[in-house]
Design a protein around this motif. Sequence first.
Motif, PDB file in Angstrom:
ATOM      1  N   ASN A 181       8.595  10.346 -35.081  1.00  0.00           N
ATOM      2  CA  ASN A 181       8.192   8.237 -34.260  1.00  0.00           C
ATOM      3  C   ASN A 181       9.291   8.896 -33.237  1.00  0.00           C
ATOM      4  O   ASN A 181       9.434   8.108 -32.675  1.00  0.00           O
ATOM      5  N   VAL A 182      10.568   9.176 -33.535  1.00  0.00           N
ATOM      6  CA  VAL A 182      11.911   9.301 -33.024  1.00  0.00           C
ATOM      7  C   VAL A 182      12.058  10.063 -32.059  1.00  0.00           C
ATOM      8  O   VAL A 182      11.829   9.558 -30.626  1.00  0.00           O
ATOM      9  N   LEU A 183      11.364  11.327 -32.272  1.00  0.00           N
ATOM     10  CA  LEU A 183      11.239  11.943 -31.267  1.00  0.00           C
ATOM     11  C   LEU A 183      10.542  11.420 -29.906  1.00  0.00           C
ATOM     12  O   LEU A 183       9.988  11.600 -29.290  1.00  0.00           O
ATOM     13  N   PHE A 184       8.932  10.855 -30.607  1.00  0.00           N
ATOM     14  CA  PHE A 184       8.188  10.185 -29.386  1.00  0.00           C
ATOM     15  C   PHE A 184       8.080   8.982 -28.893  1.00  0.00           C
ATOM     16  O   PHE A 184       8.152   8.869 -27.361  1.00  0.00           O
ATOM     17  N   SER A 185       9.655   8.450 -29.807  1.00  0.00           N
ATOM     18  CA  SER A 185      10.229   7.496 -28.758  1.00  0.00           C
ATOM     19  C   SER A 185      10.804   8.038 -27.477  1.00  0.00           C
ATOM     20  O   SER A 185      11.098   7.653 -26.520  1.00  0.00           O
ATOM     21  N   PHE A 186      11.373   9.054 -27.421  1.00  0.00           N
ATOM     22  CA  PHE A 186      12.202   9.177 -26.456  1.00  0.00           C
ATOM     23  C   PHE A 186      11.730  10.327 -25.990  1.00  0.00           C
ATOM     24  O   PHE A 186      11.686  10.024 -24.683  1.00  0.00           O
ATOM     25  N   VAL A 187      10.292  10.560 -26.368  1.00  0.00           N
ATOM     26  CA  VAL A 187       9.676  11.994 -24.914  1.00  0.00           C
ATOM     27  C   VAL A 187       8.815  10.506 -23.829  1.00  0.00           C
ATOM     28  O   VAL A 187       8.683  10.276 -22.931  1.00  0.00           O
ATOM     29  N   PHE A 241       7.507  -4.582  -9.518  1.00  0.00           N
ATOM     30  CA  PHE A 241       7.471  -4.668 -10.747  1.00  0.00           C
ATOM     31  C   PHE A 241       7.299  -3.798 -11.628  1.00  0.00           C
ATOM     32  O   PHE A 241       7.433  -3.647 -12.892  1.00  0.00           O
ATOM     33  N   ALA A 242       6.142  -2.637 -11.383  1.00  0.00           N
ATOM     34  CA  ALA A 242       5.806  -2.134 -12.020  1.00  0.00           C
ATOM     35  C   ALA A 242       7.167  -0.077 -12.556  1.00  0.00           C
ATOM     36  O   ALA A 242       7.093   0.019 -13.756  1.00  0.00           O
ATOM     37  N   SER A 243       7.610  -0.472 -11.326  1.00  0.00           N
ATOM     38  CA  SER A 243       8.756   0.264 -11.316  1.00  0.00           C
ATOM     39  C   SER A 243      10.170  -0.389 -11.617  1.00  0.00           C
ATOM     40  O   SER A 243      10.314   0.685 -13.107  1.00  0.00           O
ATOM     41  N   THR A 244      10.373  -1.065 -12.443  1.00  0.00           N
ATOM     42  CA  THR A 244      10.996  -1.639 -12.744  1.00  0.00           C
ATOM     43  C   THR A 244      10.934  -1.505 -14.821  1.00  0.00           C
ATOM     44  O   THR A 244      11.726  -1.831 -15.211  1.00  0.00           O
ATOM     45  N   LEU A 245       9.567  -2.454 -14.851  1.00  0.00           N
ATOM     46  CA  LEU A 245       9.123  -2.943 -16.058  1.00  0.00           C
ATOM     47  C   LEU A 245       9.286  -0.930 -16.814  1.00  0.00           C
ATOM     48  O   LEU A 245       9.604  -0.943 -18.005  1.00  0.00           O
ATOM     49  N   ASN A 246       9.088   0.220 -16.055  1.00  0.00           N
ATOM     50  CA  ASN A 246       9.234   1.407 -15.619  1.00  0.00           C
ATOM     51  C   ASN A 246      10.291   1.645 -16.521  1.00  0.00           C
ATOM     52  O   ASN A 246      10.749   2.453 -17.811  1.00  0.00           O
ATOM     53  N   MET A 247      11.471   1.157 -16.048  1.00  0.00           N
ATOM     54  CA  MET A 247      12.261   2.143 -15.996  1.00  0.00           C
ATOM     55  C   MET A 247      13.443   0.827 -17.298  1.00  0.00           C
ATOM     56  O   MET A 247      13.923   1.525 -17.632  1.00  0.00           O
ATOM     57  N   LEU A 287       8.602   7.247 -19.205  1.00  0.00           N
ATOM     58  CA  LEU A 287       8.583   5.778 -18.912  1.00  0.00           C
ATOM     59  C   LEU A 287       9.900   5.902 -17.487  1.00  0.00           C
ATOM     60  O   LEU A 287       9.802   5.079 -16.190  1.00  0.00           O
ATOM     61  N   MET A 288      10.238   6.597 -18.210  1.00  0.00           N
ATOM     62  CA  MET A 288      11.920   6.841 -16.835  1.00  0.00           C
ATOM     63  C   MET A 288      11.894   7.689 -15.608  1.00  0.00           C
ATOM     64  O   MET A 288      12.134   7.232 -14.451  1.00  0.00           O
ATOM     65  N   ILE A 289      11.254   8.411 -15.922  1.00  0.00           N
ATOM     66  CA  ILE A 289      10.705   9.194 -14.663  1.00  0.00           C
ATOM     67  C   ILE A 289       9.570   8.448 -13.865  1.00  0.00           C
ATOM     68  O   ILE A 289       9.753   8.424 -12.398  1.00  0.00           O
ATOM     69  N   PHE A 290       9.009   7.727 -14.055  1.00  0.00           N
ATOM     70  CA  PHE A 290       7.355   7.524 -13.735  1.00  0.00           C
ATOM     71  C   PHE A 290       8.376   5.934 -13.275  1.00  0.00           C
ATOM     72  O   PHE A 290       8.137   5.968 -11.873  1.00  0.00           O
ATOM     73  N   ASP A 315       0.559  -1.246  -0.270  1.00  0.00           N
ATOM     74  CA  ASP A 315      -0.092   0.219  -0.160  1.00  0.00           C
ATOM     75  C   ASP A 315       0.412   1.321  -0.367  1.00  0.00           C
ATOM     76  O   ASP A 315       0.608   2.403   0.417  1.00  0.00           O
ATOM     77  N   HIS A 316       1.799   1.374  -0.298  1.00  0.00           N
ATOM     78  CA  HIS A 316       3.037   2.613  -0.469  1.00  0.00           C
ATOM     79  C   HIS A 316       2.180   3.509  -1.710  1.00  0.00           C
ATOM     80  O   HIS A 316       2.042   2.892  -2.574  1.00  0.00           O
ATOM     81  N   ARG A 317       2.781   4.308  -1.577  1.00  0.00           N
ATOM     82  CA  ARG A 317       2.031   5.538  -1.941  1.00  0.00           C
ATOM     83  C   ARG A 317       2.711   5.633  -2.964  1.00  0.00           C
ATOM     84  O   ARG A 317       2.301   6.522  -4.178  1.00  0.00           O
ATOM     85  N   LEU A 318       4.145   5.327  -3.220  1.00  0.00           N
ATOM     86  CA  LEU A 318       4.951   5.100  -4.247  1.00  0.00           C
ATOM     87  C   LEU A 318       4.789   4.270  -5.776  1.00  0.00           C
ATOM     88  O   LEU A 318       4.569   4.307  -6.755  1.00  0.00           O
ATOM     89  N   SER A 319       3.470   3.547  -5.325  1.00  0.00           N
ATOM     90  CA  SER A 319       3.189   2.065  -5.811  1.00  0.00           C
ATOM     91  C   SER A 319       1.950   2.590  -7.179  1.00  0.00           C
ATOM     92  O   SER A 319       1.651   2.199  -7.953  1.00  0.00           O
ATOM     93  N   THR A 320       1.413   3.483  -6.380  1.00  0.00           N
ATOM     94  CA  THR A 320       0.273   4.666  -7.671  1.00  0.00           C
ATOM     95  C   THR A 320       1.159   5.738  -8.629  1.00  0.00           C
ATOM     96  O   THR A 320       0.214   4.947  -9.185  1.00  0.00           O
ATOM     97  N   ILE A 321       1.850   6.142  -8.108  1.00  0.00           N
ATOM     98  CA  ILE A 321       2.662   6.697  -9.113  1.00  0.00           C
ATOM     99  C   ILE A 321       2.653   6.090  -9.834  1.00  0.00           C
ATOM    100  O   ILE A 321       3.267   5.429 -11.390  1.00  0.00           O
TER     101      ILE A 321
END
Length: 184
Positions: free
Chosen positions: A132-138, A96-102, A143-146, A26-32
């Motif tokens: 598409n390249v710019l979209f991929s970067f964004v 899992f979500a955090s690591t997957l996002n990274m 995802l890395m920030i999240f 239930d940690h608040r970071l999991s929501t992010i």
Amino acid sequence: MAAHVLHSGTRRPRRRVTLNEHLPVDHRLSTIYRVGAGLMGLVLVVFGILGLIDKIGFFDTGGDTVAGLNTNGALSVLSICVGLLLLVGMVIGGNFASTLNMVAGVAFILSGFVNLGLLDTSFNFLAFRIQNVLFSFVVGILLMIFGMYGRVGSALPHDNPYWRARHPEPVRHAGRGPHHPEQT
């Protein structure tokens, strides 16, 4: 010259911090982490479905666009697969979500660089254009920030489970009060 530094014999053991330290459910970071995976997954699934609805050839490298991005059948299917993976990460949540996002963020950034090099070549089988390249970067950066939010940084609060895992000494000493049994 540097031999005396390498063989001094006073080596401190290095403590490795893994990315999958236990985090309360239930940690608040999991929501992010869940929101990040869900938003990016939804965007990718919608983009992929719109690309498949247009019945674009699977490896067609023509100028077919969906939502301002060039696409073909292969890119649409790949987008749906990655989007579904991110949605699964949203459902699971936590570390899992955090690591997957990274990991997905790094993959998107690498994909952007690879496809930037493949623009206007015969190897551009995903029909990438500069947008598409710019979209991929964004998407990769988002995802890395999240994924890294609350896990890395110099100003993490001391009650953060990742800060506590990286600094076991202050945590151990904080538990000892003036009447703690270990001090007697």
